[in-house]
Write a protein that holds these residues in place. Structure first.
Motif, short mmCIF file in Angstrom:
data_model
loop_
_atom_site.label_atom_id
_atom_site.label_comp_id
_atom_site.label_asym_id
_atom_site.label_seq_id
_atom_site.Cartn_x
_atom_site.Cartn_y
_atom_site.Cartn_z
N ARG A 128 -11.86 6.84 -3.29
CA ARG A 128 -12.39 8.12 -2.82
C ARG A 128 -13.92 8.16 -2.65
NH1 ARG A 128 -10.72 12.38 -6.92
NH2 ARG A 128 -8.72 11.38 -6.55
N ASP A 146 -10.40 5.33 5.40
CA ASP A 146 -9.01 4.95 5.15
C ASP A 146 -8.91 3.74 4.23
OD1 ASP A 146 -6.27 5.01 5.34
OD2 ASP A 146 -6.17 3.99 7.28
N GLY A 147 -8.06 3.87 3.22
CA GLY A 147 -7.75 2.74 2.34
C GLY A 147 -8.73 2.51 1.21
N LYS A 148 -9.90 3.16 1.27
CA LYS A 148 -10.92 2.89 0.24
C LYS A 148 -10.81 3.88 -0.92
CE LYS A 148 -14.23 1.38 3.75
NZ LYS A 148 -15.53 1.67 4.41
N SER A 197 -2.69 0.78 -4.37
CA SER A 197 -3.30 1.85 -3.57
C SER A 197 -4.63 2.26 -4.16
CB SER A 197 -2.36 3.07 -3.57
OG SER A 197 -3.02 4.20 -3.07
N SER A 198 -5.55 2.66 -3.29
CA SER A 198 -6.84 3.17 -3.78
C SER A 198 -6.71 4.58 -4.34
CB SER A 198 -7.86 3.20 -2.64
OG SER A 198 -8.13 1.90 -2.21
N SER A 199 -5.58 5.21 -4.09
CA SER A 199 -5.45 6.63 -4.45
C SER A 199 -5.20 6.84 -5.93
CB SER A 199 -4.30 7.27 -3.67
OG SER A 199 -4.11 8.60 -4.11
N ALA A 200 -5.95 7.80 -6.50
CA ALA A 200 -5.74 8.19 -7.89
C ALA A 200 -4.53 9.12 -8.01
CB ALA A 200 -7.00 8.87 -8.43
N ASN A 201 -3.94 9.50 -6.86
CA ASN A 201 -2.76 10.37 -6.86
C ASN A 201 -1.45 9.57 -6.70
OD1 ASN A 201 -3.98 13.13 -6.95
ND2 ASN A 201 -5.03 12.37 -5.13
N ASP A 230 0.87 -1.16 0.00
CA ASP A 230 0.00 0.00 0.00
C ASP A 230 0.92 1.23 0.00
OD1 ASP A 230 -2.38 1.61 0.40
OD2 ASP A 230 -1.70 1.84 2.48
N ASP A 278 -0.14 5.07 0.89
CA ASP A 278 -0.37 6.09 1.92
C ASP A 278 -0.31 5.45 3.32
OD1 ASP A 278 -0.97 8.20 -0.01
OD2 ASP A 278 -2.78 7.05 -0.43
N HIS A 315 -4.00 12.82 3.82
CA HIS A 315 -5.36 12.49 3.36
C HIS A 315 -6.37 12.74 4.48
CE1 HIS A 315 -5.00 10.73 -0.67
NE2 HIS A 315 -3.83 10.24 -0.29
N TYR A 339 -12.28 8.37 10.32
CA TYR A 339 -11.39 8.15 9.16
C TYR A 339 -10.99 6.67 9.07
CZ TYR A 339 -7.35 8.29 6.09
OH TYR A 339 -6.47 8.02 5.07
N LYS A 387 -12.46 17.19 -1.86
CA LYS A 387 -11.38 16.65 -1.02
C LYS A 387 -10.09 16.50 -1.84
CE LYS A 387 -8.81 13.02 0.35
NZ LYS A 387 -8.13 12.00 -0.43
N ASN A 388 -10.23 16.13 -3.11
CA ASN A 388 -9.02 15.95 -3.93
C ASN A 388 -8.29 17.27 -4.14
OD1 ASN A 388 -7.34 14.07 -5.26
ND2 ASN A 388 -7.97 14.95 -7.22
N TRP A 445 -9.54 15.20 4.24
CA TRP A 445 -10.92 14.70 4.45
C TRP A 445 -11.61 15.55 5.51
CZ3 TRP A 445 -13.59 11.85 1.33
CH2 TRP A 445 -12.98 10.86 0.54
O1 LIG Z 1 -8.48 10.57 -3.15
P1 LIG Z 1 -7.40 9.67 -3.64
O2 LIG Z 1 -6.04 10.33 -3.70
O3 LIG Z 1 -7.76 9.00 -4.91
O4 LIG Z 1 -7.22 8.56 -2.54
C1 LIG Z 1 -8.23 7.66 -2.12
C2 LIG Z 1 -7.80 7.01 -0.81
O5 LIG Z 1 -6.53 6.40 -0.99
C3 LIG Z 1 -6.03 5.68 0.11
O6 LIG Z 1 -4.76 5.20 -0.18
C4 LIG Z 1 -5.98 6.53 1.35
O7 LIG Z 1 -5.71 5.69 2.44
C5 LIG Z 1 -7.29 7.26 1.60
O8 LIG Z 1 -7.16 8.18 2.63
C6 LIG Z 1 -7.70 7.99 0.34
O9 LIG Z 1 -8.92 8.62 0.59
#
Ligand SMILES: O=P(O)(O)OC[C@H]1O[C@@H](O)[C@H](O)[C@@H](O)[C@@H]1O
Length: 246
Positions: free
Chosen positions: A67, A63-65, A140-144, A14, A16, A26, A58, A103-104, A30
Protein backbone atom coordinates in the motif's frame (compact mmCIF):
# COMPACT_ATOMS: atom_id res chain seq x y z
CA UNK A 1 -0.47 -31.06 -16.16
CA UNK A 2 -2.41 -27.89 -15.28
CA UNK A 3 -0.49 -26.06 -17.99
CA UNK A 4 2.76 -26.44 -16.06
CA UNK A 5 6.19 -27.72 -17.11
CA UNK A 6 7.40 -30.92 -15.43
CA UNK A 7 9.15 -30.43 -12.11
CA UNK A 8 6.75 -27.80 -10.73
CA UNK A 9 5.63 -28.75 -7.25
CA UNK A 10 4.04 -25.56 -5.94
CA UNK A 11 1.62 -22.87 -7.14
CA UNK A 12 2.15 -19.35 -5.80
CA UNK A 13 -0.98 -17.34 -6.52
CA UNK A 14 -1.40 -13.61 -6.35
CA UNK A 15 -4.84 -12.80 -4.93
CA UNK A 16 -6.35 -9.57 -6.26
CA UNK A 17 -7.11 -10.04 -9.97
CA UNK A 18 -5.91 -13.67 -10.07
CA UNK A 19 -8.16 -15.55 -7.62
CA UNK A 20 -10.67 -12.79 -6.87
CA UNK A 21 -12.05 -9.88 -8.86
CA UNK A 22 -10.70 -7.44 -6.25
CA UNK A 23 -8.12 -5.67 -8.44
CA UNK A 24 -11.04 -3.58 -9.76
CA UNK A 25 -12.25 -2.93 -6.19
CA UNK A 26 -8.76 -1.77 -5.17
CA UNK A 27 -8.46 0.42 -8.30
CA UNK A 28 -11.80 2.10 -7.54
CA UNK A 29 -10.82 2.73 -3.90
CA UNK A 30 -7.47 4.18 -5.00
CA UNK A 31 -9.29 6.50 -7.40
CA UNK A 32 -11.72 7.64 -4.73
CA UNK A 33 -8.88 8.51 -2.34
CA UNK A 34 -6.42 10.00 -4.87
CA UNK A 35 -9.07 12.15 -6.60
CA UNK A 36 -10.12 13.65 -3.26
CA UNK A 37 -6.47 14.31 -2.38
CA UNK A 38 -5.57 15.69 -5.84
CA UNK A 39 -8.58 18.04 -5.83
CA UNK A 40 -7.52 19.54 -2.48
CA UNK A 41 -3.88 19.67 -3.59
CA UNK A 42 -4.79 21.50 -6.82
CA UNK A 43 -6.87 24.07 -4.92
CA UNK A 44 -4.12 24.67 -2.35
CA UNK A 45 -1.39 25.03 -5.01
CA UNK A 46 -3.46 26.95 -7.59
CA UNK A 47 -2.99 24.29 -10.27
CA UNK A 48 -5.43 22.40 -12.48
CA UNK A 49 -6.95 19.20 -11.06
CA UNK A 50 -5.89 16.12 -13.02
CA UNK A 51 -7.80 13.00 -11.99
CA UNK A 52 -6.12 9.68 -11.13
CA UNK A 53 -6.22 7.36 -14.15
CA UNK A 54 -7.54 4.12 -12.65
CA UNK A 55 -6.22 2.16 -15.62
CA UNK A 56 -2.85 3.53 -16.81
CA UNK A 57 -1.60 5.11 -13.55
CA UNK A 58 -2.97 2.26 -11.43
CA UNK A 59 -1.24 -0.38 -13.59
CA UNK A 60 2.06 1.50 -13.78
CA UNK A 61 2.51 2.79 -10.23
CA UNK A 62 0.14 1.08 -7.79
CA UNK A 63 -1.05 -2.39 -8.84
CA UNK A 64 0.50 -5.30 -6.98
CA UNK A 65 2.66 -3.20 -4.65
CA UNK A 66 2.36 -2.86 -0.88
CA UNK A 67 0.00 0.00 0.00
CA UNK A 68 2.52 2.66 1.08
CA UNK A 69 4.74 1.97 -1.95
CA UNK A 70 1.73 2.47 -4.22
CA UNK A 71 0.98 5.86 -2.63
CA UNK A 72 4.63 6.96 -2.78
CA UNK A 73 5.29 5.77 -6.36
CA UNK A 74 2.17 7.47 -7.74
CA UNK A 75 2.85 10.75 -5.93
CA UNK A 76 6.47 10.70 -7.16
CA UNK A 77 5.24 10.23 -10.73
CA UNK A 78 3.09 13.35 -10.25
CA UNK A 79 6.04 15.27 -8.73
CA UNK A 80 4.44 15.36 -5.26
CA UNK A 81 6.40 14.53 -2.09
CA UNK A 82 4.73 13.90 1.27
CA UNK A 83 6.31 12.78 4.54
CA UNK A 84 5.98 9.03 5.13
CA UNK A 85 4.43 9.36 8.58
CA UNK A 86 3.78 6.10 10.43
CA UNK A 87 1.44 3.13 9.81
CA UNK A 88 -0.95 4.28 12.56
CA UNK A 89 -1.47 7.75 11.05
CA UNK A 90 -5.19 8.68 10.92
CA UNK A 91 -6.84 8.65 7.44
CA UNK A 92 -6.97 12.46 7.58
CA UNK A 93 -3.15 12.81 7.86
CA UNK A 94 -1.38 14.37 4.86
CA UNK A 95 1.27 11.65 4.86
CA UNK A 96 1.98 8.59 2.70
CA UNK A 97 0.63 6.34 5.46
CA UNK A 98 -2.35 8.62 6.14
CA UNK A 99 -3.42 8.48 2.48
CA UNK A 100 -2.85 4.69 2.48
CA UNK A 101 -5.11 4.33 5.51
CA UNK A 102 -7.75 6.52 3.84
CA UNK A 103 -7.66 4.19 0.83
CA UNK A 104 -7.91 1.18 3.14
CA UNK A 105 -11.12 2.55 4.68
CA UNK A 106 -12.52 2.89 1.14
CA UNK A 107 -11.51 -0.62 0.05
CA UNK A 108 -12.87 -2.25 3.21
CA UNK A 109 -16.17 -0.37 2.81
CA UNK A 110 -16.40 -1.57 -0.80
CA UNK A 111 -15.54 -5.18 0.13
CA UNK A 112 -18.26 -5.08 2.82
CA UNK A 113 -20.95 -3.47 0.67
CA UNK A 114 -20.17 -4.94 -2.77
CA UNK A 115 -18.85 -8.35 -1.63
CA UNK A 116 -16.04 -10.22 -3.36
CA UNK A 117 -16.41 -12.10 -6.62
CA UNK A 118 -14.29 -15.25 -7.05
CA UNK A 119 -13.18 -16.15 -10.58
CA UNK A 120 -14.74 -19.60 -11.07
CA UNK A 121 -11.84 -20.74 -13.27
CA UNK A 122 -9.50 -19.94 -10.38
CA UNK A 123 -11.58 -21.86 -7.84
CA UNK A 124 -11.57 -24.87 -10.19
CA UNK A 125 -7.82 -24.50 -10.73
CA UNK A 126 -7.17 -24.41 -6.97
CA UNK A 127 -9.24 -27.56 -6.54
CA UNK A 128 -7.38 -29.29 -9.40
CA UNK A 129 -4.00 -28.25 -7.95
CA UNK A 130 -4.98 -29.69 -4.57
CA UNK A 131 -6.11 -32.93 -6.22
CA UNK A 132 -2.82 -33.12 -8.16
CA UNK A 133 -0.85 -32.83 -4.90
CA UNK A 134 0.70 -29.44 -5.70
CA UNK A 135 1.51 -27.14 -2.79
CA UNK A 136 -0.60 -23.94 -2.75
CA UNK A 137 0.26 -20.48 -1.42
CA UNK A 138 -1.25 -17.03 -1.80
CA UNK A 139 1.38 -14.32 -2.17
CA UNK A 140 -0.23 -10.87 -2.08
CA UNK A 141 0.85 -7.37 -1.14
CA UNK A 142 -2.56 -6.81 0.42
CA UNK A 143 -2.94 -6.62 4.19
CA UNK A 144 -6.60 -7.60 3.60
CA UNK A 145 -5.69 -11.04 2.18
CA UNK A 146 -6.89 -13.21 5.08
CA UNK A 147 -10.24 -11.43 5.22
CA UNK A 148 -10.80 -11.88 1.47
CA UNK A 149 -9.82 -15.57 1.59
CA UNK A 150 -12.17 -16.10 4.54
CA UNK A 151 -15.23 -14.33 3.09
CA UNK A 152 -14.86 -16.16 -0.24
CA UNK A 153 -14.28 -19.61 1.26
CA UNK A 154 -10.99 -19.90 -0.66
CA UNK A 155 -8.99 -20.24 2.57
CA UNK A 156 -9.65 -24.00 2.62
CA UNK A 157 -7.50 -24.51 -0.51
CA UNK A 158 -4.55 -22.43 0.69
CA UNK A 159 -1.70 -23.91 2.75
CA UNK A 160 0.44 -20.80 3.18
CA UNK A 161 -0.12 -17.04 3.06
CA UNK A 162 2.56 -14.39 2.49
CA UNK A 163 0.76 -11.04 2.48
CA UNK A 164 0.91 -7.36 3.37
CA UNK A 165 0.93 -8.27 7.05
CA UNK A 166 3.86 -10.69 6.58
CA UNK A 167 5.74 -8.00 4.63
CA UNK A 168 5.49 -5.69 7.62
CA UNK A 169 6.18 -8.23 10.38
CA UNK A 170 9.04 -10.03 8.58
CA UNK A 171 10.50 -6.89 6.98
CA UNK A 172 10.19 -8.29 3.44
CA UNK A 173 10.54 -6.19 0.30
CA UNK A 174 7.26 -5.99 -1.61
CA UNK A 175 6.69 -6.69 -5.32
CA UNK A 176 8.33 -5.98 -7.78
CA UNK A 177 11.07 -7.41 -5.53
CA UNK A 178 10.83 -11.23 -5.59
CA UNK A 179 11.15 -11.60 -1.79
CA UNK A 180 7.52 -12.49 -1.00
CA UNK A 181 7.42 -15.26 -3.62
CA UNK A 182 10.86 -16.50 -2.50
CA UNK A 183 9.61 -16.66 1.11
CA UNK A 184 6.63 -18.77 0.01
CA UNK A 185 8.81 -21.23 -1.97
CA UNK A 186 11.15 -21.48 1.01
CA UNK A 187 8.18 -22.07 3.30
CA UNK A 188 7.45 -25.21 1.25
CA UNK A 189 11.13 -26.22 1.30
CA UNK A 190 11.34 -25.76 -2.48
CA UNK A 191 13.63 -23.95 -4.92
CA UNK A 192 12.10 -21.13 -7.01
CA UNK A 193 12.59 -23.33 -10.10
CA UNK A 194 10.11 -25.81 -8.56
CA UNK A 195 7.34 -23.22 -8.18
CA UNK A 196 5.00 -21.42 -10.58
CA UNK A 197 3.90 -17.80 -10.09
CA UNK A 198 0.40 -16.62 -11.15
CA UNK A 199 0.14 -12.85 -11.51
CA UNK A 200 -2.04 -10.18 -13.10
CA UNK A 201 0.07 -7.16 -12.06
CA UNK A 202 3.11 -5.91 -13.94
CA UNK A 203 4.98 -5.55 -10.63
CA UNK A 204 4.07 -9.17 -9.85
CA UNK A 205 5.31 -10.74 -13.09
CA UNK A 206 8.53 -8.71 -12.69
CA UNK A 207 8.90 -10.28 -9.23
CA UNK A 208 8.36 -13.77 -10.68
CA UNK A 209 10.91 -13.17 -13.41
CA UNK A 210 13.62 -11.71 -11.16
CA UNK A 211 13.11 -14.56 -8.66
CA UNK A 212 13.82 -17.09 -11.47
CA UNK A 213 10.68 -19.11 -10.85
CA UNK A 214 9.99 -22.25 -12.88
CA UNK A 215 7.04 -20.68 -14.69
CA UNK A 216 5.54 -17.18 -14.58
CA UNK A 217 1.91 -17.18 -15.70
CA UNK A 218 0.48 -13.78 -16.58
CA UNK A 219 -3.27 -13.46 -16.05
CA UNK A 220 -4.68 -10.81 -18.33
CA UNK A 221 -8.00 -9.48 -17.06
CA UNK A 222 -7.74 -5.99 -18.58
CA UNK A 223 -6.12 -6.37 -22.02
CA UNK A 224 -2.46 -5.93 -21.11
CA UNK A 225 -1.09 -9.23 -22.47
CA UNK A 226 1.82 -7.56 -24.27
CA UNK A 227 2.91 -5.66 -21.12
CA UNK A 228 2.67 -8.81 -18.99
CA UNK A 229 4.94 -10.60 -21.50
CA UNK A 230 7.44 -7.76 -21.67
CA UNK A 231 7.62 -7.66 -17.84
CA UNK A 232 8.48 -11.37 -17.69
CA UNK A 233 5.46 -13.65 -18.11
CA UNK A 234 6.31 -16.98 -19.82
CA UNK A 235 2.70 -17.46 -20.86
CA UNK A 236 -0.38 -15.24 -20.67
CA UNK A 237 -3.93 -16.51 -20.19
CA UNK A 238 -7.19 -14.64 -19.74
CA UNK A 239 -8.44 -17.07 -17.10
CA UNK A 240 -6.86 -19.97 -15.18
CA UNK A 241 -9.52 -22.29 -16.64
CA UNK A 242 -7.54 -22.17 -19.92
CA UNK A 243 -4.70 -23.99 -18.13
CA UNK A 244 -7.03 -26.83 -17.10
CA UNK A 245 -7.43 -27.73 -20.74
CA UNK A 246 -3.78 -28.75 -21.22
O1 LIG B 1 -4.14 -1.94 0.70
P1 LIG B 1 -3.97 -3.40 0.78
O2 LIG B 1 -5.27 -4.17 0.91
O3 LIG B 1 -2.98 -3.80 1.81
O4 LIG B 1 -3.42 -3.87 -0.62
C1 LIG B 1 -2.21 -3.43 -1.20
C2 LIG B 1 -2.20 -3.78 -2.68
O5 LIG B 1 -2.43 -5.18 -2.82
C3 LIG B 1 -2.37 -5.69 -4.13
O6 LIG B 1 -2.67 -7.04 -4.13
C4 LIG B 1 -3.31 -4.96 -5.05
O7 LIG B 1 -3.03 -5.35 -6.36
C5 LIG B 1 -3.17 -3.45 -4.93
O8 LIG B 1 -4.18 -2.80 -5.64
C6 LIG B 1 -3.26 -3.05 -3.47
O9 LIG B 1 -3.09 -1.67 -3.41
Amino acid sequence: MLGLPTGIQACLFDLDGVLTDTAAVHAAAWKEMFDEFLRDYATQHGIAFQAFDARAEYDAYVDGKPRANGVRDFLTARGITLPDGTPDDPPSAMTVNGLGNRKNQAVQRRIRTEGVHVFEGSRRYLQAAEKAGLRRAVVSSSANTREVLDVTGLAQYVEQIVDGVTIRTDGLKGKPAPDTFLAAAKGFGLEPSQAAVYEDALAGVSAGRSGRFGQVIGVDRVGQAAELKSHGADVVVRDLAELLEN
